[in-house]
Design an enzyme around this catalytic site. Structure first.
Site, PDB file in Angstrom:
ATOM      1  N   ASP A   1      82.821  75.547  68.869  1.00 51.13           N
ATOM      2  CA  ASP A   1      83.665  75.226  70.024  1.00 51.13           C
ATOM      3  C   ASP A   1      84.167  76.390  70.835  1.00 51.13           C
ATOM      4  O   ASP A   1      85.210  76.648  70.798  1.00 51.13           O
ATOM      5  CB  ASP A   1      84.693  74.330  69.619  1.00 51.13           C
TER       6      ASP A   1
ATOM      7  N   ASP B   1      90.819  79.763  70.825  1.00 53.61           N
ATOM      8  CA  ASP B   1      91.045  78.339  70.270  1.00 53.61           C
ATOM      9  C   ASP B   1      90.631  78.184  68.955  1.00 53.61           C
ATOM     10  O   ASP B   1      90.225  77.344  68.292  1.00 53.61           O
ATOM     11  CB  ASP B   1      90.236  77.136  71.024  1.00 53.61           C
TER      12      ASP B   1
ATOM     13  N   THR C   1      95.848  75.010  71.367  1.00 44.95           N
ATOM     14  CA  THR C   1      96.671  74.030  70.620  1.00 44.95           C
ATOM     15  C   THR C   1      98.230  74.556  70.297  1.00 44.95           C
ATOM     16  O   THR C   1      98.273  75.740  69.797  1.00 44.95           O
ATOM     17  CB  THR C   1      95.816  73.498  69.531  1.00 44.95           C
TER      18      THR C   1
HETATM   19  N1  86Q Z   1      83.812  70.663  69.865  1.00 45.00           N
HETATM   20  C1  86Q Z   1      82.766  70.580  69.225  1.00 45.00           C
HETATM   21  C2  86Q Z   1      83.057  69.656  68.053  1.00 45.00           C
HETATM   22  C3  86Q Z   1      82.024  69.800  67.207  1.00 45.00           C
HETATM   23  C4  86Q Z   1      80.977  70.787  67.259  1.00 45.00           C
HETATM   24  N2  86Q Z   1      80.897  71.615  68.314  1.00 45.00           N
HETATM   25  N3  86Q Z   1      81.854  71.439  69.204  1.00 45.00           N
HETATM   26  C5  86Q Z   1      79.869  70.722  66.403  1.00 45.00           C
HETATM   27  C6  86Q Z   1      78.847  71.639  66.403  1.00 45.00           C
HETATM   28  C7  86Q Z   1      77.835  71.682  65.417  1.00 45.00           C
HETATM   29  C8  86Q Z   1      77.759  70.865  64.385  1.00 45.00           C
HETATM   30  C9  86Q Z   1      78.528  69.744  64.387  1.00 45.00           C
HETATM   31  C10 86Q Z   1      79.815  69.702  65.329  1.00 45.00           C
HETATM   32  C11 86Q Z   1      80.850  68.672  65.214  1.00 45.00           C
HETATM   33  C12 86Q Z   1      82.090  68.907  65.884  1.00 45.00           C
END
Ligand code: 86Q
Length: 292
Positions: free
Chosen positions: A159, A139, A178
């Site tokens: 993610d 992804d 996506t």
């Molecule tokens: N789907 C997502 C989305 C996010 C994050 N992780 N997974 C994230 C991880 C560490 C710091 C900040 C974030 C914000 C966005």
């Protein structure tokens, strides 16, 4: 790693939302014992198999396992703790405040080739690390690349919700990322592989240097048709100032045959990423001055 059933709010103070994914909300939090800041990613658990809300535990466990295997690498977001509070699994992750690479591009429309190449170099180091553990991200897109802080070039990959270990035996076909970034083998439900990430890197590079998206159509179906036909051009409207090296790098990634696509390792030694000579560095700079 064990999922703690300690009440998360007794050990952490929870503050503002800092992002979200399809089944997750991410909030800034502070560990009471250490006053350290983290990102708490709340992933809703699917209660009933037939429900479409939340994720099954084994899918959540995949992201935890992948993070556990990879997170000692400086480009991969690190995992501190995991909690299960009944309704959610909460991943306590390293806090990154620089925002998405995606926003950084949108503010600038497009990046200089030096800046784009520097970001790609880091993304490729992270992808190389994943692929050396037979793990595909599946992804990769600018939204999943976070900047450590606004003005610095350091990034983190986030993610790993769709990531998985790619073994030849277990053919993975069911995935959909996506549309803009999926490779032809995903659209055709053919076996996925590590090369699937490299196609996405090609799309990300195209977007970083030009500000436009190679396969994006007016509908998801049109985008899929463009992807499976590998129907893209270096439209002079967007690419007049782009070096041949950058175009060569993109061409070697947007290849339909997965066996012919550049690997992460090979891409790290491509001259656009690792200039071998002063004149190649010069060529990248020249392309830049033409654009200014
Ligand atoms: N789907 C997502 C989305 C996010 C994050 N992780 N997974 C994230 C991880 C560490 C710091 C900040 C974030 C914000 C966005």
């Amino acid at each position: 790693i064990e999922y703690s059933t300690e009440p998360f709010e007794s050990l952490y103070e929870v503050y503002e939302d800092i992002g979200s994914g399809q089944f997750a909300v991410v909030r800034r939090c502070v560990e009471k014992a250490t006053r350290s800041e983290y990102a708490a990613k709340y992933i809703r658990k699917r209660r009933v198999a037939s429900s479409r809300r939340g994720l099954p535990l084994e899918v959540i466990a995949r992201e935890v396992h992948v993070l556990q295997k990879l997170h000692k690498h400086q480009i991969i977001i690190s995992l501190h703790q995991v909690f299960d509070n009944g309704q959610h699994v909460i991943l306590v992750l390293e806090l990154v405040r620089g925002g998405e690479l995606f926003e950084h591009i949108s503010e600038r429309e497009r990046l200089s080739e030096e800046e784009a190449s520097a970001f790609l170099h880091q993304i490729l180091l992270g992808v190389c690390h994943m692929h050396s553990h037979d793990i595909a991200h599946l992804d990769l897109k600018p939204e999943n690349v976070l900047l450590l802080s606004k003005n610095r070039q350091h990034i983190k990959l986030i993610d790993f919700g769709l990531s998985r270990v790619i073994t030849d035996a277990e053919e993975v076909r069911d995935l959909m990322g996506t549309a803009e970034f999926v490779a032809p083998e995903i659209v055709n439900y053919e076996p996925l592989c590590l090369a699937t990430d490299m196609w996405a890197i090609g799309v990300i590079t195209y977007i970083l240097v030009s500000g436009s998206s190679p396969f994006l159509g007016d509908s998801q179906q049109e985008t899929f048709n463009n992807v499976t036909a590998v129907d893209y051009t270096f439209d002079t409207q967007y690419f007049s100032g782009t070096s041949d090296l950058a175009k060569d790098f993109i061409c070697r990634l947007l290849v339909k045959d997965v066996r012919k696509r550049m690997t992460a390792k090979e891409s790290l030694s491509h001259p656009w990423i690792q200039p071998e000579s002063e004149e190649q560095e010069e060529e990248r700079r020249d392309a830049q001055t033409n654009m200014d």
